[in-house]
Design an enzyme around this catalytic site. Sequence first.
Site, short mmCIF file in Angstrom:
data_model
loop_
_atom_site.label_atom_id
_atom_site.label_comp_id
_atom_site.label_asym_id
_atom_site.label_seq_id
_atom_site.Cartn_x
_atom_site.Cartn_y
_atom_site.Cartn_z
N LYS A 24 0.11 68.03 12.61
CA LYS A 24 -1.13 67.26 12.47
C LYS A 24 -2.11 67.61 13.59
O LYS A 24 -3.28 67.88 13.34
CB LYS A 24 -0.79 65.77 12.46
N SER A 25 -1.62 67.60 14.82
CA SER A 25 -2.51 67.88 15.97
C SER A 25 -3.14 69.26 15.85
O SER A 25 -4.33 69.44 16.13
CB SER A 25 -1.71 67.82 17.27
N ASP A 317 5.07 59.97 19.87
CA ASP A 317 4.99 59.60 18.44
C ASP A 317 6.38 59.44 17.81
O ASP A 317 6.49 58.95 16.69
CB ASP A 317 4.18 60.65 17.66
N ARG A 348 3.02 49.57 18.43
CA ARG A 348 4.31 50.08 17.95
C ARG A 348 5.50 49.45 18.68
O ARG A 348 6.63 49.56 18.18
CB ARG A 348 4.36 51.61 18.04
N ARG A 390 4.10 55.99 10.75
CA ARG A 390 5.39 56.22 11.42
C ARG A 390 6.30 54.99 11.33
O ARG A 390 7.52 55.12 11.34
CB ARG A 390 5.18 56.68 12.85
C1 S3P Z 1 -2.53 63.56 19.65
C2 S3P Z 1 -2.19 63.03 20.86
C3 S3P Z 1 -1.38 61.82 21.03
C4 S3P Z 1 -0.62 61.45 19.75
C5 S3P Z 1 -1.49 61.56 18.53
C6 S3P Z 1 -2.06 62.96 18.39
C7 S3P Z 1 -3.38 64.76 19.62
O1 S3P Z 1 -2.22 60.74 21.39
O2 S3P Z 1 -0.09 60.14 19.85
O3 S3P Z 1 -0.71 61.27 17.37
O4 S3P Z 1 -3.49 65.41 18.56
O5 S3P Z 1 -3.95 65.12 20.68
P1 S3P Z 1 -2.63 60.53 22.94
O6 S3P Z 1 -3.00 61.83 23.47
O7 S3P Z 1 -3.77 59.57 22.96
O8 S3P Z 1 -1.38 59.95 23.56
#
Ligand code: S3P
Length: 431
Positions: A24-25, A317, A348, A390
């Site tokens: 996803k990221s 996550d 969560r 999740r």
């Molecule tokens: C993400 C960073 C994380 C993660 C999110 C996706 C990203 O959040 O929890 O699901 O794509 O950079 P944080 O960086 O705010 O912890």
Amino acid sequence: MSSTKILDYTNPQLNGTIIVPGDKSISHRSIMFGAIAKGKTTVSGFLLGEDCLSTIDCFRKLGVDITVEGTNVTIQSDGMDNWQEPKEVLYTGNSGTTTRLMLGILSGTKLHTVMTGDASIAKRPMRRVADPLRLMGAQIAGRENGQYTPLAIQGTQLKAIDYTMPVASAQVKSAIILAGLRAEGTTIVREKEVSRDHTERMLRQFGAQITVEDGVVYFEGGQQLKATHVNVPGDISSAAFFLVAGAIVPNSNIVMKNVGVNPTRAGIIEVLENMGASMKVEVEDETAAEPTATITIETSNLKATTIEGDIIPRLIDEIPILALLATQAEGTTIIRDAEELKVKETDRITAVVNELKKLGANIEATDDGMIIHGPTKLHGGKLQSYGDHRIGMMGAIAALITNEPVEIDDTDCIAVSYPTFFDHVNSLLNK
Ligand code: S3P
């Protein structure tokens, strides 16, 4: 829209191979970087989750031409200097990554934009991004002085800052770096704990220069990105649900291919090893921009562990599903230093503790995590997902070890990150 599901499995076993969907990221970033660069960027293995589709939708409203064919995406852009001012509000849905990274990107354009998302986004803190961006000169307005959506951004010329991050957050780090693209001078971001580094890796893929030394990022403004090809690996945060399922469902053996194992994301592998899981990780391509592996996991005798400190951002996550894992481990598992869980898609800590308790787990919430005593035989029950993908998937995996029906109020939300989740459960069942 929501859909209640009643999951009723009798002595299930999970066996076979799955290819988990794209990260996803990385999928979000592939669209953002492709839209910033001039020319044609191609993406393979893209995640067709609702969050990433929100990112595509926002860039289409900025006039970027994006076509999606299966998991291949083509982004044809005239470059960020030629984006059009959108006549409509940019809708970011449930996606924190879209909202926060776009805030950074849009702050340095010449455009006026307004962003808003769903009811969950409306509660998530945005000043962690707006405040450092304002130090760069960004003009951002929103409820409670820019803390909450809807947010209005008047793009302007930015200047670089030297910023020490108060929380470990790749979203905040990435927003500042992306604002730094159009800022005068060298943007410096200092992290106390390393958060995921997909932005840094992908900037290099797009031909930019970025230096990272001892947890400090240096990024020179004014660089142009060059369109390229991005291959998105499978999402370890999605694989996590089947890593845990494979370990706790009797008589199981699951193989997952093409799983992204970037060290800033792979904390769950260390935890599974510490807990004694029977698992094999074979790295496929170490030289790729994002390394991948084939991971095999089978039913395991597990022992409790402590999850704390700098590993937390590397598995943030995965904590809901790790909590379920801990209910099946011998001893007391402690999760601490994880207060960030309170500002995710839902709180969560509360959600995990409330829902696992309904199934009979011996679990208690703390200020910054939870304490779980195991092993406990879980029973059926009626769960809430809180509209959080999740939490919904955690409940669905729990249903595989109850031998009694588990009802989950809203499972549509799972499509945010893993639209084929139940197809994969079904494909592994009783083979
Ligand atoms: C993400 C960073 C994380 C993660 C999110 C996706 C990203 O959040 O929890 O699901 O794509 O950079 P944080 O960086 O705010 O912890």
